[in-house]
Write a protein that holds these residues in place. Structure first.
Motif, PDB file in Angstrom:
ATOM      1  N   HIS A   1       0.839  -1.196   0.000  1.00 42.55           N
ATOM      2  CA  HIS A   1       0.000   0.000   0.000  1.00 42.55           C
ATOM      3  C   HIS A   1       0.882   1.257   0.000  1.00 42.55           C
ATOM      4  CE1 HIS A   1      -3.715   2.140   1.957  1.00 42.55           C
ATOM      5  NE2 HIS A   1      -3.421   2.618   0.780  1.00 42.55           N
TER       6      HIS A   1
ATOM      7  N   HIS B   1       1.428   4.373  -2.971  1.00 42.46           N
ATOM      8  CA  HIS B   1       1.338   5.826  -2.796  1.00 42.46           C
ATOM      9  C   HIS B   1       2.654   6.523  -3.124  1.00 42.46           C
ATOM     10  CE1 HIS B   1      -2.659   6.601  -0.930  1.00 42.46           C
ATOM     11  NE2 HIS B   1      -2.609   5.285  -0.823  1.00 42.46           N
TER      12      HIS B   1
ATOM     13  N   HIS C   1      -4.086   1.862  -7.762  1.00 45.99           N
ATOM     14  CA  HIS C   1      -4.738   2.105  -6.471  1.00 45.99           C
ATOM     15  C   HIS C   1      -5.626   3.350  -6.496  1.00 45.99           C
ATOM     16  CE1 HIS C   1      -5.309   2.095  -2.169  1.00 45.99           C
ATOM     17  NE2 HIS C   1      -4.522   3.121  -1.928  1.00 45.99           N
TER      18      HIS C   1
ATOM     19  N   HIS D   1      -9.135   5.539  -4.363  1.00 53.68           N
ATOM     20  CA  HIS D   1      -9.111   6.876  -3.758  1.00 53.68           C
ATOM     21  C   HIS D   1     -10.035   7.857  -4.470  1.00 53.68           C
ATOM     22  CE1 HIS D   1      -6.167   6.821  -0.484  1.00 53.68           C
ATOM     23  NE2 HIS D   1      -5.699   5.747  -1.101  1.00 53.68           N
TER      24      HIS D   1
ATOM     25  N   HIS E   1      -6.987   8.799   5.509  1.00 53.60           N
ATOM     26  CA  HIS E   1      -6.211   8.252   4.391  1.00 53.60           C
ATOM     27  C   HIS E   1      -6.916   8.511   3.046  1.00 53.60           C
ATOM     28  CE1 HIS E   1      -3.474   5.632   2.236  1.00 53.60           C
ATOM     29  NE2 HIS E   1      -4.520   5.089   1.667  1.00 53.60           N
TER      30      HIS E   1
END
Ligand SMILES: [Zn+2]
Ligand SMILES: [Zn+2]
Length: 294
Positions: free
Chosen positions: A130, A134, A143, A147, A222
């Motif tokens: 993870h 990012h 990913h 988001h 997050h």
């Protein structure tokens, strides 16, 4: 008093899951489908709790959100589960047999330790993957659809680009000799914690629980709108890892999303990592059209 009772909803559910797999009927637990039924049941229960005690009215589930979430839950239990089994777990188990790797010691650990081992191994891998997502552009492109969610709900943990869903399903658990009940129990606990960490519910747990496990407060932060604010609280279920590795941030967010909070459709979520390629093809299109016209 009521606040105190509500704060124990999450810990009680984790303990109930633990007791179920420890003392449940043996033939039921031995059934490979038991994990599917158990995780779907706990997910449905947490989803139902959104109508009992919601966190934000702005996150209230609409029909469109509900059907998108259900689509991804079905995708996770079918295509993604098949891909993980075929391309990761089975080859890993074949390699384990061929190399004569055995971990008989793991079979003799106390049940709770076996569960902790599975939880920590899965979460350790997920934390670093993870964090990589990012910090590296291609991994971020897989990913980013997760988001782009503009609200959080119980099943939202399952929503993302299929490549990302496959990547986060990977773990080294297949290399260990462990009783099925311990593995299923750990998976069920992780499902409960991560479902609550995405759910639109207000059952804020006690400090000791939130010190170890990820909550909606940590996880909504997050999902913040500012990209830099997303670079904290990577632990899917174990926020303890963020505390250990220095990425923990306290607080919470109601406004969530990326790219000016643009909601992606399912085709956009699927094609997101291929966007640079699609853009390049589109840019070449007028030239080809002109050539064809000439
Ligand atoms: Zn993330
Ligand atoms: Zn999330």
């Amino acid at each position: 008093m009521q606040k105190l009772l509500l704060s124990y909803v999450q810990p009680v559910m984790v303990v109930a899951v633990l007791l179920f797999w420890a003392f449940g009927p043996a033939d039921w637990i031995a059934n490979p489908w038991s994990i599917v039924i158990a995780t779907l049941t706990t997910t449905a229960l947490i989803q139902a709790l959104e109508w009992v005690n919601e966190r934000h009215s702005s996150w209230r589930l609409t029909k469109r959100e509900f059907f998108t979430d259900v689509f991804y839950v079905v995708l996770s239990y079918t295509v993604i589960a098949w891909a993980t089994k075929t391309f990761a777990d089975e080859p890993m188990m074949a390699a384990k047999r061929a190399l004569g790797i055995a971990t008989p010691w793991a079979m003799h650990l106390p049940f709770v330790v076996q569960i902790a081992l599975v939880v920590v191994l899965i979460e350790f891998g997920q934390y670093w993957l993870h964090r990589l997502m990012h910090n590296q552009s291609f991994f971020w492109s897989t990913h980013a659809p997760h988001h782009h969610l503009t609200q959080l709900n119980a099943m939202k943990g399952a929503v993302g680009n299929p490549l990302e869903l496959f990547l986060i399903s990977l773990s080294v658990i297949a290399l260990l000799d462990l009783p099925q009940a311990a593995i299923f129990c750990a998976l069920n606990i992780l499902a409960v914690v991560s479902t609550f960490a995405h759910a639109n519910t207000r059952f804020d747990p006690p400090h000791w629980y939130a010190f170890v496990f990820t909550t909606i407060q940590n996880h909504s932060l997050h999902h913040s709108v500012a990209y830099d604010d997303t670079r904290c609280n990577y632990g899917n279920s174990l926020i303890l890892l963020d505390r250990i590795f220095g990425t923990y941030r306290s607080g919470e967010a109601e406004l969530v999303g990326q790219d000016k909070r643009r909601r992606l459709t399912i085709p956009e979520q699927f094609l997101f990592p291929a966007r640079p390629l699609i853009d390049r093809i589109k840019m070449r299109q007028p030239e080809t059209d002109t050539e064809a016209a000439a």
